[in-house]
Design an enzyme around this catalytic site. Sequence first.
Site, PDB file in Angstrom:
ATOM      1  N   HIS A 172       1.425   3.694   1.834  1.00 39.56           N
ATOM      2  CA  HIS A 172       1.942   4.809   3.314  1.00 39.56           C
ATOM      3  C   HIS A 172       3.580   4.563   3.247  1.00 39.56           C
ATOM      4  O   HIS A 172       4.122   3.590   2.581  1.00 39.56           O
ATOM      5  CB  HIS A 172       1.285   3.650   4.567  1.00 39.56           C
ATOM      6  CG  HIS A 172       0.303   4.186   4.782  1.00 39.56           C
ATOM      7  ND1 HIS A 172      -0.478   3.503   5.859  1.00 39.56           N
ATOM      8  CD2 HIS A 172      -0.799   5.643   4.095  1.00 39.56           C
ATOM      9  CE1 HIS A 172      -1.864   4.072   5.719  1.00 39.56           C
ATOM     10  NE2 HIS A 172      -2.530   5.551   4.799  1.00 39.56           N
TER      11      HIS A 172
ATOM     12  N   ASP B 243       5.861   4.346   4.922  1.00 35.02           N
ATOM     13  CA  ASP B 243       7.062   3.262   5.438  1.00 35.02           C
ATOM     14  C   ASP B 243       6.548   2.145   5.063  1.00 35.02           C
ATOM     15  O   ASP B 243       7.113   0.824   5.352  1.00 35.02           O
ATOM     16  CB  ASP B 243       6.199   3.075   7.391  1.00 35.02           C
ATOM     17  CG  ASP B 243       4.949   2.639   7.251  1.00 35.02           C
ATOM     18  OD1 ASP B 243       3.989   3.001   6.462  1.00 35.02           O
ATOM     19  OD2 ASP B 243       4.814   1.944   8.331  1.00 35.02           O
ATOM     20  N   HIS B 244       6.284   2.213   4.201  1.00 31.20           N
ATOM     21  CA  HIS B 244       6.060   0.897   3.310  1.00 31.20           C
ATOM     22  C   HIS B 244       6.413   0.700   1.517  1.00 31.20           C
ATOM     23  O   HIS B 244       6.792  -0.062   0.663  1.00 31.20           O
ATOM     24  CB  HIS B 244       4.096   0.021   2.959  1.00 31.20           C
ATOM     25  CG  HIS B 244       4.092  -0.365   4.034  1.00 31.20           C
ATOM     26  ND1 HIS B 244       3.770  -1.407   4.289  1.00 31.20           N
ATOM     27  CD2 HIS B 244       3.189   0.002   5.240  1.00 31.20           C
ATOM     28  CE1 HIS B 244       3.803  -1.856   5.541  1.00 31.20           C
ATOM     29  NE2 HIS B 244       3.461  -1.035   5.980  1.00 31.20           N
TER      30      HIS B 244
ATOM     31  N   HIS C 217       0.726  -1.278   0.764  1.00 30.51           N
ATOM     32  CA  HIS C 217       0.171   0.117  -0.536  1.00 30.51           C
ATOM     33  C   HIS C 217       0.936   1.542  -0.037  1.00 30.51           C
ATOM     34  O   HIS C 217       2.177   1.037   0.381  1.00 30.51           O
ATOM     35  CB  HIS C 217      -1.380  -0.424   1.258  1.00 30.51           C
ATOM     36  CG  HIS C 217      -0.230   0.104   3.141  1.00 30.51           C
ATOM     37  ND1 HIS C 217       0.105  -0.898   3.006  1.00 30.51           N
ATOM     38  CD2 HIS C 217      -0.823   1.030   3.749  1.00 30.51           C
ATOM     39  CE1 HIS C 217       1.032  -0.591   4.416  1.00 30.51           C
ATOM     40  NE2 HIS C 217       0.232   0.798   4.937  1.00 30.51           N
TER      41      HIS C 217
ATOM     42  N   HIS D  64       5.523  -5.412  12.497  1.00 31.46           N
ATOM     43  CA  HIS D  64       5.049  -4.288  11.809  1.00 31.46           C
ATOM     44  C   HIS D  64       4.666  -3.537  13.160  1.00 31.46           C
ATOM     45  O   HIS D  64       3.563  -3.331  13.422  1.00 31.46           O
ATOM     46  CB  HIS D  64       3.567  -3.621  10.892  1.00 31.46           C
ATOM     47  CG  HIS D  64       3.730  -2.639  10.654  1.00 31.46           C
ATOM     48  ND1 HIS D  64       2.882  -2.186  11.435  1.00 31.46           N
ATOM     49  CD2 HIS D  64       4.031  -1.988   8.994  1.00 31.46           C
ATOM     50  CE1 HIS D  64       2.182  -0.616  10.778  1.00 31.46           C
ATOM     51  NE2 HIS D  64       3.031  -1.273   9.452  1.00 31.46           N
TER      52      HIS D  64
ATOM     53  N   ASP E  44      -0.291  -3.924   5.645  1.00 32.87           N
ATOM     54  CA  ASP E  44      -1.028  -3.934   7.849  1.00 32.87           C
ATOM     55  C   ASP E  44      -2.784  -3.426   7.208  1.00 32.87           C
ATOM     56  O   ASP E  44      -3.128  -4.055   6.006  1.00 32.87           O
ATOM     57  CB  ASP E  44      -0.728  -2.251   7.488  1.00 32.87           C
ATOM     58  CG  ASP E  44       0.426  -1.809   7.534  1.00 32.87           C
ATOM     59  OD1 ASP E  44       1.411  -2.281   7.762  1.00 32.87           O
ATOM     60  OD2 ASP E  44       0.223  -0.532   7.914  1.00 32.87           O
TER      61      ASP E  44
ATOM     62  N   HIS F 200      -7.179  -1.889   5.589  1.00 31.08           N
ATOM     63  CA  HIS F 200      -6.853  -0.428   5.775  1.00 31.08           C
ATOM     64  C   HIS F 200      -7.062   0.999   5.511  1.00 31.08           C
ATOM     65  O   HIS F 200      -8.211   0.864   5.148  1.00 31.08           O
ATOM     66  CB  HIS F 200      -4.852  -0.954   5.838  1.00 31.08           C
ATOM     67  CG  HIS F 200      -3.860  -0.014   6.351  1.00 31.08           C
ATOM     68  ND1 HIS F 200      -4.035  -0.228   7.753  1.00 31.08           N
ATOM     69  CD2 HIS F 200      -2.997   1.058   5.683  1.00 31.08           C
ATOM     70  CE1 HIS F 200      -3.120   0.687   8.144  1.00 31.08           C
ATOM     71  NE2 HIS F 200      -2.581   0.968   7.221  1.00 31.08           N
TER      72      HIS F 200
END
Lengths: 301, 301
Positions: free
Chosen positions: A62, A64-65, A60, A268, A210, A140
């Site tokens: 976001h 941090d990914h 996805h 995570h 997530d 998510h």
Amino acid sequence: MKVSILGCYSATPRTITNPTSQVLEINNQMYLIDCGEGTQVQLRKHKIKFSRINQIFISHLHGDHFFGLIGLISTFSLLNRPNDLHIYGPKGIKDIILLQIKLSKSYTKYNLFFHELESNESELIFEDDKIAVYTIPLKHRVYTNGFLFKEKPGLRRINIDAATEKNIDVCYFNKLKQGSDLKQEDGTVIENETVTFDPLPTQSYAFCSDTVYNEEIIPLIENVDVLYHESTFLEQDIEKCIPTGHSTAIQAATIAKKANVKNLILGHYSTRYSDIDLFKKEADTVFESTFLADDGLVFKF
Amino acid sequence: MKVSILGCYSATPRTITNPTSQVLEINNQMYLIDCGEGTQVQLRKHKIKFSRINQIFISHLHGDHFFGLIGLISTFSLLNRPNDLHIYGPKGIKDIILLQIKLSKSYTKYNLFFHELESNESELIFEDDKIAVYTIPLKHRVYTNGFLFKEKPGLRRINIDAATEKNIDVCYFNKLKQGSDLKQEDGTVIENETVTFDPLPTQSYAFCSDTVYNEEIIPLIENVDVLYHESTFLEQDIEKCIPTGHSTAIQAATIAKKANVKNLILGHYSTRYSDIDLFKKEADTVFESTFLADDGLVFKF
């Protein structure tokens, strides 16, 4: 099957932890899953050859990914990568990458293919003769997929002793490996199973990060060898799960148990917790075979 | 004046080196200059408080100078930053950042202001009562600016002994600091210089990366206290400078000498060289006061 954890902490990179990224090595192929900031340096630390990464799966959008993706693509280019690179990720990822390439006038010399995802149903997104990769729709705050990697059955294996005893020429071995019986010149038939062993058992890996606790994924991940499931929170903070779109360790373990998976890897983690052993402690109350991901760890199954 | 080198190597981040980013601390204010991947972690390593960064200056849109920006902006947001943040950089930087914020649905709670640059002339881009920041147009493969930070003269400083001797009440000190003479009740005038010292000398810092050797910048950076000038190559590779848009150490030193700067810091080394001392050795032949940047170093002037 080998899973190298490049990073497994949520939110922001820190001096001691990295955001999500991992390399799955299965059937001698490597697949990069998620690509938080700093992933290229983590790959170097793990001594993973950049040239072995030909498919990247992004769960996805976001940061941090995926904030490390443009840097990795750019570095591949600076290092004169020849191989094609395939990116699988949510719709929009192509625009993000291409805008930056355009404005920096840094067009890649290798071919860059984007496979943008927007379905809310599980779908087959990659396949070769050894493996099939399916999406696992997750719940998510933004459009998110997990990924299921399923090895395909390999060839049957020749039972050398039996084959020698029956005087079978090596030129028939390929046919035997593919499962055929052998018809001999005198009309008799050598049945395949009498001179071969079954293929090695196949393995499967499910990456789910997530997501909130979501039983809808269970039929997709049932019986997998290894499930990586996010566990951002401990039970004491369960009320944060729904608003943030995350799970607790116990919820991850519950999914593992209900899906009858063989092994569970947690990751995570919210950086609010200083002791990640607590995640295992809580998950252990529900599911036995639980492992804790941590940056730098390599799991072999 | 303090310059913290977060990263000063060209091209790709490695386990041991970081791409360009530095923090200039001048007059108790901090300015972040360039923001390669990993800058937020480098800021943490340097224990620089995120809340002190309110202006970020981006020289150009090559990845080794800005791929860390989106991560930093995003982390500021996750940490509930209240302050406004101002980004100065080439036209296009706003689109790059806002597209990622939009697709990740991660709108910042703080105000984010973009000041996009597209002039090829030096211009004043930021000013407050203590400092003025000007662009230094550079010649590189894409639109690039260096940045000149010039302290403004401070207030005059009270000569306490002289002021006491002349029996001046503290309520007049502010007026004196601003340079006014004091007219006394009896009509006599106390001349400012008799009871004050000159303001502290101002300092100036010029950041010039990335650029070919370009004498056109000399009038802009003349007499600065510190010049950071890129030196990607050693003299043995001078033929690479024009095609790649970079300079050698000797070229950087020549600019420093011709501009009569007080100190030169070299950086942006190509990672092909294992011994950066060679850059200093070469620059020393032209300009005396040369320093080598290196990740983690802090210069005080």
